[in-house]
Every structure is written in C-alpha cells, then in structure tokens.
Motif scaffolding. Structure first.
Motif, mmCIF file in Angstrom:
data_model
loop_
_atom_site.group_PDB
_atom_site.id
_atom_site.type_symbol
_atom_site.label_atom_id
_atom_site.label_comp_id
_atom_site.label_asym_id
_atom_site.label_seq_id
_atom_site.Cartn_x
_atom_site.Cartn_y
_atom_site.Cartn_z
ATOM 1 N N UNK A 6 0.856 -1.179 0.000
ATOM 2 C CA UNK A 6 0.000 0.000 0.000
ATOM 3 C C UNK A 6 0.894 1.232 0.000
ATOM 4 N N UNK A 7 0.513 2.229 -0.776
ATOM 5 C CA UNK A 7 1.229 3.498 -0.827
ATOM 6 C C UNK A 7 0.286 4.592 -0.352
ATOM 7 N N UNK A 8 0.838 5.701 0.079
ATOM 8 C CA UNK A 8 -0.030 6.725 0.663
ATOM 9 C C UNK A 8 0.338 8.128 0.194
ATOM 10 N N UNK A 9 -0.713 8.918 -0.007
ATOM 11 C CA UNK A 9 -0.573 10.323 -0.385
ATOM 12 C C UNK A 9 -1.559 11.121 0.455
ATOM 13 N N UNK A 10 -1.490 12.419 0.360
ATOM 14 C CA UNK A 10 -2.380 13.266 1.146
ATOM 15 C C UNK A 10 -3.076 14.289 0.265
ATOM 16 N N UNK A 25 7.512 16.174 2.220
ATOM 17 C CA UNK A 25 7.533 16.602 0.823
ATOM 18 C C UNK A 25 6.164 17.164 0.469
ATOM 19 N N UNK A 26 6.082 17.869 -0.646
ATOM 20 C CA UNK A 26 4.806 18.411 -1.098
ATOM 21 C C UNK A 26 3.914 17.284 -1.599
ATOM 22 N N UNK A 27 2.634 17.575 -1.799
ATOM 23 C CA UNK A 27 1.709 16.567 -2.314
ATOM 24 C C UNK A 27 2.148 16.087 -3.693
ATOM 25 N N UNK A 28 2.605 17.007 -4.532
ATOM 26 C CA UNK A 28 3.064 16.640 -5.876
ATOM 27 C C UNK A 28 4.322 15.784 -5.805
ATOM 28 N N UNK A 29 5.241 16.164 -4.929
ATOM 29 C CA UNK A 29 6.457 15.370 -4.759
ATOM 30 C C UNK A 29 6.115 13.978 -4.226
ATOM 31 N N UNK A 30 5.075 13.917 -3.384
ATOM 32 C CA UNK A 30 4.631 12.632 -2.856
ATOM 33 C C UNK A 30 4.153 11.703 -3.956
ATOM 34 N N UNK A 31 3.421 12.252 -4.918
ATOM 35 C CA UNK A 31 2.950 11.448 -6.054
ATOM 36 C C UNK A 31 4.130 10.955 -6.885
ATOM 37 N N UNK A 54 -3.682 4.852 -0.537
ATOM 38 C CA UNK A 54 -4.373 5.565 0.540
ATOM 39 C C UNK A 54 -4.316 7.062 0.256
ATOM 40 N N UNK A 55 -5.404 7.750 0.566
ATOM 41 C CA UNK A 55 -5.388 9.204 0.565
ATOM 42 C C UNK A 55 -5.760 9.671 1.971
ATOM 43 N N UNK A 56 -4.882 10.439 2.590
ATOM 44 C CA UNK A 56 -5.134 10.954 3.937
ATOM 45 C C UNK A 56 -5.891 12.279 3.882
ATOM 46 N N UNK A 57 -6.573 12.586 4.978
ATOM 47 C CA UNK A 57 -7.217 13.896 5.177
ATOM 48 C C UNK A 57 -8.216 14.233 4.070
ATOM 49 N N UNK A 58 -9.146 13.314 3.793
ATOM 50 C CA UNK A 58 -10.043 13.504 2.656
ATOM 51 C C UNK A 58 -11.154 14.528 2.902
ATOM 52 N N UNK A 59 -11.391 14.872 4.163
ATOM 53 C CA UNK A 59 -12.377 15.935 4.423
ATOM 54 C C UNK A 59 -11.846 17.016 5.352
ATOM 55 N N UNK A 60 -10.771 16.716 6.091
ATOM 56 C CA UNK A 60 -10.231 17.716 7.004
ATOM 57 C C UNK A 60 -8.807 17.405 7.398
ATOM 58 N N UNK A 61 -8.048 18.451 7.711
ATOM 59 C CA UNK A 61 -6.638 18.329 8.068
ATOM 60 C C UNK A 61 -6.376 19.131 9.345
ATOM 61 N N UNK A 97 -10.165 14.302 -5.231
ATOM 62 C CA UNK A 97 -10.366 13.678 -6.545
ATOM 63 C C UNK A 97 -9.086 13.707 -7.366
ATOM 64 N N UNK A 98 -8.356 14.789 -7.272
ATOM 65 C CA UNK A 98 -7.092 14.921 -8.010
ATOM 66 C C UNK A 98 -6.096 13.847 -7.591
ATOM 67 N N UNK A 99 -5.966 13.620 -6.282
ATOM 68 C CA UNK A 99 -5.016 12.625 -5.785
ATOM 69 C C UNK A 99 -5.486 11.214 -6.111
#
Length: 328
Positions: free
Chosen positions: A125-129, A141-147, A167-174, A186-188
């Motif tokens: 499993x890999x994860x992004x935010x 790292x930034x979200x783009x760098x994470x991808x 995985x996508x973290x913080x899908x409604x709040x951070x 949606x972008x991630x």
C-alpha cells in the motif's frame, strides 16, 4: 410462506413487510462487503509502549481465523519515524499466511519496498495526502512530490508483479489546513489510479467527517471513476465513523477499512483517535443484511486479546457489550 385465514392479520403482515422492504430499498446497501483489517499496522503504529513481536504475530494469526480476507500486517518505514514498526520483517516472516487472505504492507519509499520484497511481500500500500501541509508533516515533501515518490515505488512494484493499493489521507479535514475541498481529493485519487493502484482508500484521518462532507467528497470522485475502485477508511474521533461508512456504502463503495477494538490514531495528527472498530462495523453490516464472511464472535475474542496485550480497554462498543455473553 404465510398461512393465515384472518384477513386483518394478513393485511397487518403485508403492511409491515411492505414498510420493511421500502426501508431497505431506500438505501443501496451492498450484498457483499469486504472488510480490510488495518489494526496490526494503522492500529498499533501509534501505541506509546512497544508491542512485542510475538504478540503482533499471534494477533495477526488470530485475525486470520476470523474470516477476514485482507489484513494489513505492518509498515516498512524507518524505525526512526515509527519505532513500533521496527520489527516489520520479523512480523511478516513470522505470521502463518493463508492462501485465501491478502497480507499487504505499507511502503513509504523504494528502500522500504526493497526490504519488503526480500521477505516475500505480495501486496503493498502506498499513501498520499489531499492536504499540502499534512503531506509535508507526514512525508517531508509536497503533495506533488509525494505522487512522484509513489510513481517510483509503483514502477518498481510492477516489475515484481505486486498488487498496489493506495491511501489518501485527510479527505475531508486536516489538522493544519482545515477543511479539504473534494476537488483536491479527486485529483489525488485520479493520480493514484492512473499510476496503477487497483483500489484507493479514502481516509478521514482525524475523524472530522460528517454525512454531508463524506457524501460531497465521494460524489465528486465518482464523477471521474467508479465506486468499485474505492474504499472508505474512517476514524471515530467525533463518533461519526459508522454513519460515514453507511454514507459510503449508499454511494456504492463496498470495501471498508477498520481496526479491531478501535485501535489506532495518527502520529502526525495530534488528538486523532482510533479507527472505526471492526467489531462495530461487522455488527452493523450483518444487521443491514450484508455478507462479510466474518465470524463476529471470533473477532470479539481477538479484540479482547489485543486490548489486554496493550493494557487498555476496548474502544469497540460491540466488543464491550458482547464479550461476557460469548466468553464468560
């Protein structure tokens, strides 16, 4: 078949049946729901006291006897960042694996992937935010760098025929950025699917989601991909997790992440409590008529085992209510 010669009784039964049928028809409850158990990884990673390797192995082996088809075992992350996962290779090698169960592990970088491959991992499993600030706190790292980092991991994983879940973290709040717009999620999600993830789990990391925010977030995503490509991953900080899971089910999602006994929390989100408890999810799903293939009694026993092992009470209401009935 109903046998009655009393018209009033028949009419009463018919009206009751009709009302119950209409109630069920009002919701798109899936007949089959897959539950992904994340307790051994997401559940234990934030425990302040080190859990012995043998305890983790026994925990996973017991989970393998409950009917679960996917159990996230550990994370191949640097022990400098998550000390609880320092025994990742020993745990993965030590568990008794069943051929009909997937045992994914979380991978933060290519180095972690190389270690995982050396012990025979078949799924990662890999994860992004969806949050820029959380991405920097969590992965430096930034979200783009994470991808881009994930792309490197997946490219390597493909050469070894590994299954990859996202995985996508913080899908409604951070905790740092506050409310997260659905478009950012949606972008991630789109990026992860395009990179080759077979499924993307939507994580309400700090448990701030409500029916409305979860609904709006998922509705935006299903404009660009099918619900069958998604899973829901709710934390229960504000007691909204089961309601949010139901919202996801109603929108066509049929995969739910959960953690036995409500274990969990995020090391990078202060105050975030555990995942929705697997026992509570199973009790709810069975009550809705969905088939999970999971034995609730056995699951409650496992929840009691790990709660005793880490010396704290279960966070599962179902476990607290039914343990004495089944085991005392």
């Amino acid at each position: 078949m109903v046998r009655t010669t009393n018209p009033r009784k028949f009419i009463h039964f018919f009206n009751k049946f009709k009302a119950e049928r209409n109630l069920n028809d009002r919701y798109n409850i899936p007949v089959e729901v897959k539950v992904v158990e994340v307790g051994p990884r997401d559940g234990l990673q934030n425990e302040p006291v080190n859990v012995p390797t043998n305890t983790k192995i026994e925990f996973i082996n017991r989970l393998s006897e409950t009917g679960l088809k996917a159990i996230e075992v550990t994370s191949f992350v640097s022990p400098k960042w998550i000390p609880q996962m320092a025994d990742n290779a020993k745990v993965f090698q030590g568990i008794q694996k069943k051929s009909n169960i997937d045992y994914p592990v979380l991978i933060p970088n290519v180095k972690g992937l190389e270690t995982a491959l050396s012990v025979g991992v078949k799924e990662i499993a890999v994860f992004a935010s969806a949050s820029e600030a959380f991405s920097r706190k969590n992965t430096n790292c930034s979200a783009e760098e994470g991808i881009n980092r994930i792309r490197e991991i997946i490219d390597s994983a493909k050469t070894h025929n590994l299954k990859v879940r996202g995985y996508v973290s913080c899908v409604v709040g951070c905790p740092y950025d506050g409310f997260i717009k659905p478009l950012a999620v949606t972008k991630i999600v789109t990026a992860l699917l395009e990179l080759g993830c077979y499924e993307v789990s939507l994580g309400d990391t700090i448990g701030v989601g409500t029916k409305k925010t979860i609904y709006n977030m998922i509705k935006d995503i299903v404009n660009v991909t099918e619900a069958k490509n998604l899973a829901i991953h709710c934390h229960d900080t504000f007691g909204q997790a089961l309601n949010n899971v139901c919202t996801a089910l109603d929108l066509g999602i049929t995969v739910v992440d959960s953690s036995v006994s409500g274990l969990g929390g995020c090391p990078y989100a202060k105050g975030a409590t555990g995942n929705v408890a697997t026992e509570d999810v199973i009790y709810m799903l069975h009550g809705l008529g969905s088939n999970t293939g999971i034995d609730l009694k056995k699951l409650i026993g496992v929840g009691h085992f790990i709660s005793n092992a880490i010396n704290r009470p279960t966070a599962s209401k179902v476990n607290a209510a039914l343990y004495s009935k089944y085991f005392l």
